[in-house]
Motif scaffolding. Structure first.
Motif, PDB file in Angstrom:
ATOM      1  N   THR A  10     -10.944   0.460   2.609  1.00 31.57           N
ATOM      2  CA  THR A  10     -10.326  -0.860   2.424  1.00 31.57           C
ATOM      3  C   THR A  10     -10.726  -1.747   3.600  1.00 31.57           C
ATOM      4  OG1 THR A  10      -8.271  -0.502   3.663  1.00 31.57           O
ATOM      5  CG2 THR A  10      -8.307   0.289   1.372  1.00 31.57           C
ATOM      6  N   GLY A  11     -10.647  -3.068   3.375  1.00 28.11           N
ATOM      7  CA  GLY A  11     -11.043  -4.003   4.447  1.00 28.11           C
ATOM      8  C   GLY A  11     -12.541  -4.003   4.655  1.00 28.11           C
ATOM      9  N   ALA A  12     -13.295  -3.679   3.599  1.00 24.65           N
ATOM     10  CA  ALA A  12     -14.745  -3.504   3.746  1.00 24.65           C
ATOM     11  C   ALA A  12     -15.494  -4.814   3.999  1.00 24.65           C
ATOM     12  CB  ALA A  12     -15.316  -2.803   2.512  1.00 24.65           C
ATOM     13  N   ALA A  13     -14.803  -5.956   3.815  1.00 28.56           N
ATOM     14  CA  ALA A  13     -15.433  -7.230   4.192  1.00 28.56           C
ATOM     15  C   ALA A  13     -14.987  -7.644   5.589  1.00 28.56           C
ATOM     16  CB  ALA A  13     -15.053  -8.323   3.192  1.00 28.56           C
ATOM     17  N   GLY A  14     -14.189  -6.801   6.226  1.00 30.42           N
ATOM     18  CA  GLY A  14     -13.676  -7.112   7.556  1.00 30.42           C
ATOM     19  C   GLY A  14     -14.565  -6.521   8.642  1.00 30.42           C
ATOM     20  N   TYR A  15     -14.128  -6.741   9.863  1.00 34.81           N
ATOM     21  CA  TYR A  15     -14.897  -6.312  11.041  1.00 34.81           C
ATOM     22  C   TYR A  15     -14.955  -4.783  11.133  1.00 34.81           C
ATOM     23  CZ  TYR A  15     -15.616  -5.655  16.144  1.00 34.81           C
ATOM     24  OH  TYR A  15     -16.043  -5.261  17.389  1.00 34.81           O
ATOM     25  N   LEU A  89       3.725  -2.236   2.301  1.00 34.13           N
ATOM     26  CA  LEU A  89       3.512  -2.220   0.845  1.00 34.13           C
ATOM     27  C   LEU A  89       2.094  -1.740   0.492  1.00 34.13           C
ATOM     28  CD1 LEU A  89       4.506  -2.929  -2.031  1.00 34.13           C
ATOM     29  CD2 LEU A  89       3.505  -5.208  -1.695  1.00 34.13           C
ATOM     30  N   LEU A  90       1.114  -2.177   1.265  1.00 34.57           N
ATOM     31  CA  LEU A  90      -0.273  -1.773   0.973  1.00 34.57           C
ATOM     32  C   LEU A  90      -0.414  -0.254   1.122  1.00 34.57           C
ATOM     33  CD1 LEU A  90      -2.387  -4.535   2.792  1.00 34.57           C
ATOM     34  CD2 LEU A  90      -1.061  -4.690   0.696  1.00 34.57           C
ATOM     35  N   VAL A  91       0.226   0.262   2.169  1.00 28.83           N
ATOM     36  CA  VAL A  91       0.172   1.707   2.440  1.00 28.83           C
ATOM     37  C   VAL A  91       0.863   2.480   1.309  1.00 28.83           C
ATOM     38  CG1 VAL A  91       1.168   3.426   4.009  1.00 28.83           C
ATOM     39  CG2 VAL A  91      -0.077   1.476   4.935  1.00 28.83           C
ATOM     40  N   SER A 114      -5.008   2.882   9.837  1.00 28.07           N
ATOM     41  CA  SER A 114      -5.441   2.276  11.114  1.00 28.07           C
ATOM     42  C   SER A 114      -4.249   1.560  11.723  1.00 28.07           C
ATOM     43  CB  SER A 114      -6.564   1.266  10.869  1.00 28.07           C
ATOM     44  OG  SER A 114      -7.613   1.855  10.144  1.00 28.07           O
ATOM     45  N   SER A 115      -3.874   1.948  12.946  1.00 24.96           N
ATOM     46  CA  SER A 115      -2.747   1.296  13.607  1.00 24.96           C
ATOM     47  C   SER A 115      -3.232   0.578  14.872  1.00 24.96           C
ATOM     48  CB  SER A 115      -1.663   2.336  13.909  1.00 24.96           C
ATOM     49  OG  SER A 115      -0.500   1.697  14.375  1.00 24.96           O
ATOM     50  N   VAL A 116      -2.307   0.251  15.759  1.00 20.59           N
ATOM     51  CA  VAL A 116      -2.624  -0.628  16.894  1.00 20.59           C
ATOM     52  C   VAL A 116      -2.057  -0.040  18.189  1.00 20.59           C
ATOM     53  CG1 VAL A 116      -2.349  -2.985  17.772  1.00 20.59           C
ATOM     54  CG2 VAL A 116      -2.390  -2.596  15.300  1.00 20.59           C
TER      55      VAL A 116
HETATM   56  N1  LIG Z   1     -10.128  -5.790  15.693  1.00 23.57           N
HETATM   57  C1  LIG Z   1      -9.354  -5.215  16.598  1.00 23.57           C
HETATM   58  O1  LIG Z   1      -9.563  -5.353  17.827  1.00 23.57           O
HETATM   59  C2  LIG Z   1      -8.197  -4.367  16.178  1.00 23.57           C
HETATM   60  C3  LIG Z   1      -7.453  -3.722  17.156  1.00 23.57           C
HETATM   61  C4  LIG Z   1      -6.391  -2.914  16.775  1.00 23.57           C
HETATM   62  C5  LIG Z   1      -6.073  -2.757  15.441  1.00 23.57           C
HETATM   63  N2  LIG Z   1      -6.799  -3.435  14.517  1.00 23.57           N
HETATM   64  C6  LIG Z   1      -6.378  -3.298  13.121  1.00 23.57           C
HETATM   65  O2  LIG Z   1      -7.452  -2.856  12.295  1.00 23.57           O
HETATM   66  C7  LIG Z   1      -7.373  -3.469  11.009  1.00 23.57           C
HETATM   67  C8  LIG Z   1      -8.685  -4.171  10.680  1.00 23.57           C
HETATM   68  O3  LIG Z   1      -8.974  -5.128  11.692  1.00 23.57           O
HETATM   69  P1  LIG Z   1     -10.256  -6.053  11.581  1.00 23.57           P
HETATM   70  O4  LIG Z   1     -10.534  -6.542  12.956  1.00 23.57           O
HETATM   71  O5  LIG Z   1     -11.335  -5.353  10.840  1.00 23.57           O
HETATM   72  O6  LIG Z   1      -9.690  -7.260  10.684  1.00 23.57           O
HETATM   73  P2  LIG Z   1     -10.480  -8.208   9.652  1.00 23.57           P
HETATM   74  O7  LIG Z   1     -11.869  -8.441  10.119  1.00 23.57           O
HETATM   75  O8  LIG Z   1      -9.621  -9.406   9.422  1.00 23.57           O
HETATM   76  O9  LIG Z   1     -10.567  -7.337   8.318  1.00 23.57           O
HETATM   77  C9  LIG Z   1      -9.511  -7.105   7.449  1.00 23.57           C
HETATM   78  C10 LIG Z   1     -10.077  -7.103   6.025  1.00 23.57           C
HETATM   79  O10 LIG Z   1      -9.075  -6.590   5.137  1.00 23.57           O
HETATM   80  C11 LIG Z   1      -9.007  -7.426   3.999  1.00 23.57           C
HETATM   81  N3  LIG Z   1      -7.650  -7.419   3.447  1.00 23.57           N
HETATM   82  C12 LIG Z   1      -6.493  -7.767   4.100  1.00 23.57           C
HETATM   83  N4  LIG Z   1      -5.452  -7.680   3.265  1.00 23.57           N
HETATM   84  C13 LIG Z   1      -5.940  -7.272   2.049  1.00 23.57           C
HETATM   85  C14 LIG Z   1      -5.343  -7.024   0.794  1.00 23.57           C
HETATM   86  N5  LIG Z   1      -4.034  -7.179   0.592  1.00 23.57           N
HETATM   87  N6  LIG Z   1      -6.142  -6.636  -0.227  1.00 23.57           N
HETATM   88  C15 LIG Z   1      -7.482  -6.488  -0.053  1.00 23.57           C
HETATM   89  N7  LIG Z   1      -8.103  -6.714   1.142  1.00 23.57           N
HETATM   90  C16 LIG Z   1      -7.337  -7.106   2.180  1.00 23.57           C
HETATM   91  C17 LIG Z   1      -9.368  -8.815   4.506  1.00 23.57           C
HETATM   92  O11 LIG Z   1      -9.815  -9.593   3.412  1.00 23.57           O
HETATM   93  P3  LIG Z   1     -10.197 -11.170   3.581  1.00 23.57           P
HETATM   94  O12 LIG Z   1     -11.473 -11.178   4.354  1.00 23.57           O
HETATM   95  O13 LIG Z   1     -10.361 -11.617   2.173  1.00 23.57           O
HETATM   96  O14 LIG Z   1      -9.083 -11.822   4.293  1.00 23.57           O
HETATM   97  C18 LIG Z   1     -10.452  -8.501   5.535  1.00 23.57           C
HETATM   98  O15 LIG Z   1     -11.725  -8.476   4.945  1.00 23.57           O
HETATM   99  C19 LIG Z   1      -6.199  -4.424  11.068  1.00 23.57           C
HETATM  100  O16 LIG Z   1      -5.087  -3.820  10.528  1.00 23.57           O
HETATM  101  C20 LIG Z   1      -5.977  -4.643  12.550  1.00 23.57           C
HETATM  102  O17 LIG Z   1      -4.609  -4.928  12.858  1.00 23.57           O
HETATM  103  C21 LIG Z   1      -7.853  -4.216  14.836  1.00 23.57           C
END
Ligand SMILES: NC(=O)c1ccc[n+]([C@@H]2O[C@H](COP(=O)([O-])OP(=O)(O)OC[C@H]3O[C@@H](n4cnc5c(N)ncnc54)[C@H](OP(=O)(O)O)[C@@H]3O)[C@@H](O)[C@H]2O)c1
Length: 357
Positions: A10-15, A89-91, A114-116
């Motif tokens: 999940t979040g495959a379009a995210g970072y 809810l997602l979980v 994935s938590s924080v």
């Molecule tokens: N980056 C960090 O430094 C960091 C540090 C600690 C923890 N984390 C945790 O790791 C997780 C991922 O972080 P990230 O940096 O990769 O964030 P991100 O780049 O914003 O990626 C999250 C992705 O999940 C998708 N998404 C969110 N809600 C969704 C839903 N209900 N249904 C389908 N897709 C959904 C988003 O879609 P859209 O693009 O359409 O919005 C986005 O593509 C987060 O939970 C974050 O709190 C990150």
């Protein structure tokens, strides 16, 4: 013939999720041993991923029926949840869907949450000080309770998984930095926001208190997810459920020193008026400039937290980046933000909404 296990990211379009997917695809043993599926939620994101050797699915994880159908139809055995850390809810939707498959097939199923790391800092209300990921964290979180959405989501992940006979793991993610290898969002959250705010205000800011939070380069983070999935695919028994916390901490990020390195880089590029750091006038102004929820800004900007990763290293994780490389290569982070910071994160939309309504 035994079919290859199905993995859903999940979040495959995210970072992070996008970088995990790229990493899994680059490891021929992993991509040969499993069928890779990736969830996105817009057509544009689906298009961007369509050139990869992955089954791209498009749905909202909030939609229970869509999640159930996707898990069933695509025969998903392992979910790597990198879309959100703060929405129980997602979980619930994802774990229940895995539980139904478990009941239907009798085969083990796995959920990686994935938590924080900031959650386990004094500034975020964690009262226990020094903590190893081998300590009884679930029990401590349960006893503490409270309304922190990330903690509530951790508890739901462990409890729902136990109830549904799903083997669960929680990778506790620190401040991540570095260029991601995903197809869509390629930069992280906090450090890019601090850089962008510096450019906008023509001055780099720091918080009034220095912090040294856990950190890891994105390449090291995805390596940890890869090792865990590899262990699962090999049927190796590793800590899970209430004992399945993995601190993904490679080193610490000394904030003031790092912000100075960022300021020097921006000054050399003519993007700030001088390299001197300024203290944020207030946490509220920092939250506004960074577009982060005000209630979490102090923890995000100043917390250190006494974390000691044990489980991650026992798995065989060997992060390559350390605090020296982090500080020395701050200029690369600035360049990545200038080149790639084009898509904003939606992570705080829900948390900011009550304040905006
Ligand atoms: N980056 C960090 O430094 C960091 C540090 C600690 C923890 N984390 C945790 O790791 C997780 C991922 O972080 P990230 O940096 O990769 O964030 P991100 O780049 O914003 O990626 C999250 C992705 O999940 C998708 N998404 C969110 N809600 C969704 C839903 N209900 N249904 C389908 N897709 C959904 C988003 O879609 P859209 O693009 O359409 O919005 C986005 O593509 C987060 O939970 C974050 O709190 C990150």
């Amino acid at each position: 013939m035994n079919r290859a296990p199905g993995i859903l990211i999940t979040g495959a379009a995210g970072y992070i999720g996008g970088s995990i997917l790229a990493d899994f695809l680059s490891h021929t043993n992993l991509s040969a041993a499993a069928t890779l599926n990736a969830v996105v939620r817009t057509e544009e994101q689906a298009q961007a991923l369509s050139k990869l050797s992955v089954n791209v699915l498009r749905f909202e994880i909030n939609d229970e029926a869509a999640v159930t159908a996707a898990v069933e139809q695509n025969e998903i055995d392992i979910i790597v949840h990198a879309a959100n850390s703060s929405d129980p809810l997602l979980v619930i939707n994802l774990i229940q869907a895995l539980g139904r498959r478990r009941a239907a097939t009798g085969k083990p199923v796995y959920f990686i949450h994935s938590s924080v790391t900031t959650l386990f800092s004094e500034e975020a209300g964690w009262p226990h000080g020094m903590l190893k990921d081998t300590d009884s964290i679930y029990e401590k979180e349960k006893e503490l309770g409270g309304t922190h959405p990330v903690r509530q989501t951790n508890l739901v992940a462990v409890e729902k998984a136990e109830e549904c006979d799903v083997t669960s793991f929680i990778i506790v993610v620190p401040n991540v930095y570095g260029r991601g290898n995903g197809e869509c969002r390629k930069v992280s959250i906090l450090i890019p926001a601090l850089i962008q705010a510096g450019i906008k205000l023509k001055k780099v800011h720091k918080f009034d208190t220095d912090g040294s939070p856990p950190a890891a380069h994105i390449s090291d983070i995805v390596a940890l997810y890869g090792i865990l999935v590899d262990r699962i695919l090999r049927n190796q028994d590793v800590p899970n459920g209430k004992n399945g916390y993995y601190f993904a901490m490679a080193h610490r990020a000394p904030w003031w020193a790092y912000m100075q390195a960022i300021a020097n880089s921006l000054y050399a590029r003519g993007l700030v008026v001088d390299p001197e750091l300024e203290i944020w006038p207030s946490d509220e102004e920092a939250a506004e400039a960074l577009h982060f929820p005000a209630q979490f800004i102090r923890a995000m900007g100043t917390a250190s937290g006494g974390l000691e990763p044990v489980n991650s290293y026992r798995l065989g994780w060997q992060p390559l980046w350390n605090d020296e490389a982090f500080l020395e290569r701050a200029d690369e982070e600035v360049q990545a933000v200038l080149d790639l910071d084009t898509i904003r994160t939606s992570l705080f939309d829900q948390l900011l909404r009550p304040a905006m309504d």
